[in-house]
Design an enzyme around this catalytic site. Structure first.
Site, PDB file in Angstrom:
ATOM      1  CG  ASP A 190      -2.289   0.592   0.937  1.00 20.02           C
ATOM      2  OD1 ASP A 190      -2.346   1.831   0.842  1.00 20.02           O
ATOM      3  OD2 ASP A 190      -3.279  -0.136   0.806  1.00 20.02           O
ATOM      4  CG  HIS A 224      -5.208   3.815   1.103  1.00 16.72           C
ATOM      5  ND1 HIS A 224      -4.907   2.502   0.822  1.00 16.72           N
ATOM      6  CD2 HIS A 224      -6.505   3.977   0.777  1.00 16.72           C
ATOM      7  CE1 HIS A 224      -5.981   1.906   0.320  1.00 16.72           C
ATOM      8  NE2 HIS A 224      -6.970   2.779   0.293  1.00 16.72           N
ATOM      9  CB  SER A 415      -9.426   0.416   0.064  1.00 22.49           C
ATOM     10  OG  SER A 415      -8.780   0.734  -1.132  1.00 22.49           O
TER      11      SER A 415
END
Length: 625
Positions: A190, A224, A415
């Site tokens: 990520d 994220h 996600s």
């Protein structure tokens, strides 16, 4: 407690048992007469139960309602909302109501119920009872009926609904909590993970930067990856993720704007393969997808994640946030388009624990891949999730209105459904460390629950549920049909997929995948009104399978893809699916928070008993040119 003879706690007086020594050497009462321990044993044999001692009311004060027994509100709600489920309760008796106790004994005998444990210390019994009988117990008078609630270790708690609703919270602590040493490591591919956060303690084993783009800060400039890691394995009090015992490695492939190169993602896969034994990496989470539609037999990212899969690393991929309101969108992007890996869609829980008001999130991608495989495989909560984020990340700068507390933010997207499944896989592998990725995938699909309001195929076989089926010893293999096309990898060792042979077999027969159903008839598993077999590869017409339609020359290929935000919703829910302190207490007190319907179909149970063998951006909408 009543005192007798001045010996504190050694004797008690009861309308049910009479007055006798606390040690149980003799008891007498008007109902049973006088006798020693042998009389009690005879009674237990007669009723096939262990009868509880009577509960005391100090000095006769604070006695229970004369008209009704006390019933914990959460049990009353359970009985009303899910009457056909079983609930675990503790029943205590009030010494002042001899008729009520006789009726309680009669109720047990008539209902063919046997307490699982006698609790002399609190003068009660533990038992499991159909929820629909709860109110009959309440009407007997003189009882106190409370949940046999799980006890959670301080520090492992969440004010969010999703960990409880899917059953992950059941293994945060207690007798079935995995030993930390048994829980495998999750690789988070990520934007990085913020180091030094209390959410992860000393469980962040390694951080490696693979991004070759210039706008990439150390740690997690985007935010994220930290959020994804928190959903999978956060351990902060109030923000506990799916499996807080799991270790993590952070593989940074994105810059601070959510941009990544496919080659960087592939390089991270290569690192996982080289270091999986060193760090015990058994799970890799990809909350991202390529910007270029492709066939899995040609795409290099698909090939990379398959290498992980064939080398005993369970791969979880987000389905994507490009779903349509009027029908399937298809799932044409790597790595979620790969038939081997576990592709995850997003569920909107509707703010309750019941699956009957759950729906697919409107932006969650679903449908067939360009090669004709139905995706996603399963779905998990993914809307209005709250998780950790670096305070100086670009996500916080872009969405300050979504910050719920310093260091935490609310986001939506597939996600964040993917790491829920990564956490579930960690719990399964802690219990079954020798499971292959195929077996983990089979266990998760077998235990998934149908979502009645979902279009067929939109949530795969259903919403994940960590019930006893998830921990079965012999899960079916949903990839068995593909397994016959695996051959030895002469260059890298291990196995590789023979795409040419599969292509030839698929073109010659639409029933090439019939072996997928194995000795277990997946059609017998009532995931939905239409069985999963009805949305299998063979249901796709050749016109829908566009192997020849995608050419690398037809796309603007520059090895770069873009993040379409880290959420599926343009605006957030101000309350999210968080629980008030009162609601959290009720959830924690409900030992059967998992949705009903955990019965294994007889045909599947029988077959399982007989089977003792064995590029990228986060999942946003597709960027424009």
């Amino acid at each position: 407690m009543r005192m007798n003879g001045g010996n504190r706690g050694e004797t008690r007086s009861s309308a049910l048992w009479g007055t006798g020594n606390r040690g149980g050497e003799s008891r007498s009462n008007a109902l049973w007469g006088k006798g020693g321990r042998g009389a009690l044993t005879a009674l237990a044999a007669m009723l096939a139960i262990s009868v509880p001692l009577a509960a005391s009311s100090p000095g006769g004060k604070n006695r229970l309602d004369l008209e009704h027994s006390y019933l914990a509100p959460v049990l009353a709600q359970r009985a009303k909302g899910n009457p056909n489920t079983m609930v675990s309760v503790i029943v205590q008796t009030d010494e002042t109501f001899d008729p009520g106790q006789r009726k309680f004994i009669q109720f047990l005998k008539k209902s063919d119920l046997t307490p699982s444990r006698q609790l002399d210390l609190v003068d009660g019994v533990a038992m499991t009872i159909p929820a629909k009988l709860i109110h009959k117990l309440r009407d007997l008078k003189g009882l106190t009926i409370t949940p046999d609630a799980p006890v959670h270790v301080s520090g492992y708690s969440s004010t969010q609904l999703w960990p409880y609703a899917v059953g992950l919270a059941n293994r945060w602590s207690g007798w079935n909590a995995p030993a930390p040493a048994s829980v495998p490591t999750i690789a988070v591919v990520d934007s990085g993970i913020e180091p030094g956060r209390a959410d992860f303690g000393n469980r962040l084993l390694a951080q490696v930067n693979f991004s070759t783009l210039p706008d990439n800060s150390a740690g997690d400039g985007r935010g994220h990856g930290t959020f994804v890691a928190g959903i999978a394995a956060g351990g902060a009090d109030g923000y506990t993720g799916g499996t807080p015992q799991a270790k993590l490695v952070s593989l940074d492939v994105m810059d601070d704007y959510g941009v990544a190169r496919t080659s960087d993602v592939i390089a991270s896969c290569q690192w996982i393969l080289a270091n999986k034994d060193k760090y015990n990496i058994r799970i890799a989470n990809f909350s991202l997808h390529s910007a270029t539609a492709s066939n899995f037999i040609r795409d290099p990212l698909d090939r990379a994640v398959e290498k992980l899969w064939f080398n005993n690393v369970f791969v979880v991929a987000a389905a994507g946030n490009y779903g349509k309101a009027d029908g399937p969108s298809g799932v044409p992007y790597a790595p979620g388009n790969d038939p081997f890996v576990m592709t995850v869609g997003a569920i909107d829980m509707g703010g309750t624990t019941s699956r009957y008001d759950d729906t697919p999130a409107p932006w969650s991608a679903w449908g067939y891949t360009l090669d004709g495989f139905a995706k996603p495989d399963v779905a998990a909560p993914g809307r209005y999730m709250v998780g950790p984020v670096p305070g100086n990340s670009s996500l916080v700068a872009e969405r300050p209105d979504k910050v719920t507390a310093p260091g935490y933010i609310q986001l939506s997207g597939t996600s964040f459904s993917a790491p829920v499944v990564a956490a579930a896989a960690a719990q399964i592998l802690a219990a079954h460390p020798n499971f292959t990725p195929d077996q983990v995938k089979g266990a998760l699909m077998l235990s998934a629950k149908p979502v009645p309001n979902a279009p067929v195929g939109s949530v795969g076989v259903g919403e994940i549920q960590m019930n006893y089926l998830a921990f079965t010893n012999y899960p079916p293999n949903p990839n068995k049909a593909l397994g016959r096309f695996l051959v030895s990898d002469l260059l890298g060792g291990g196995k590789t997929f023979d795409s040419v042979s599969w292509y030839d077999a698929a073109k010659s027969s639409v029933s090439w995948d019939s072996v997928s159903w194995d000795s277990v008839s997946w059609a017998d598993v009532s995931w939905n009104d239409v069985s999963w077999a009805d949305v299998s590869w063979s249901d796709v017409s050749w016109a829908d399978v566009s192997w020849a339609d995608v050419s690398w020359a037809d796309v603007s290929w520059n090895d770069t893809s873009y993040e379409d935000a880290a959420e599926g919703d343009a605006s957030g829910d101000p309350n999210g699916y968080e629980l008030t302190p009162e609601q959290a207490a009720a959830v924690l007190a409900d030992p059967n928070i998992a949705p009903p319907g955990d019965t294994l179909p007889a045909a599947v149970a029988s077959a399982l008993d007989d089977t003792n063998s064995t590029s990228s951006s986060t999942d946003g909408t597709v960027p424009g040119p």
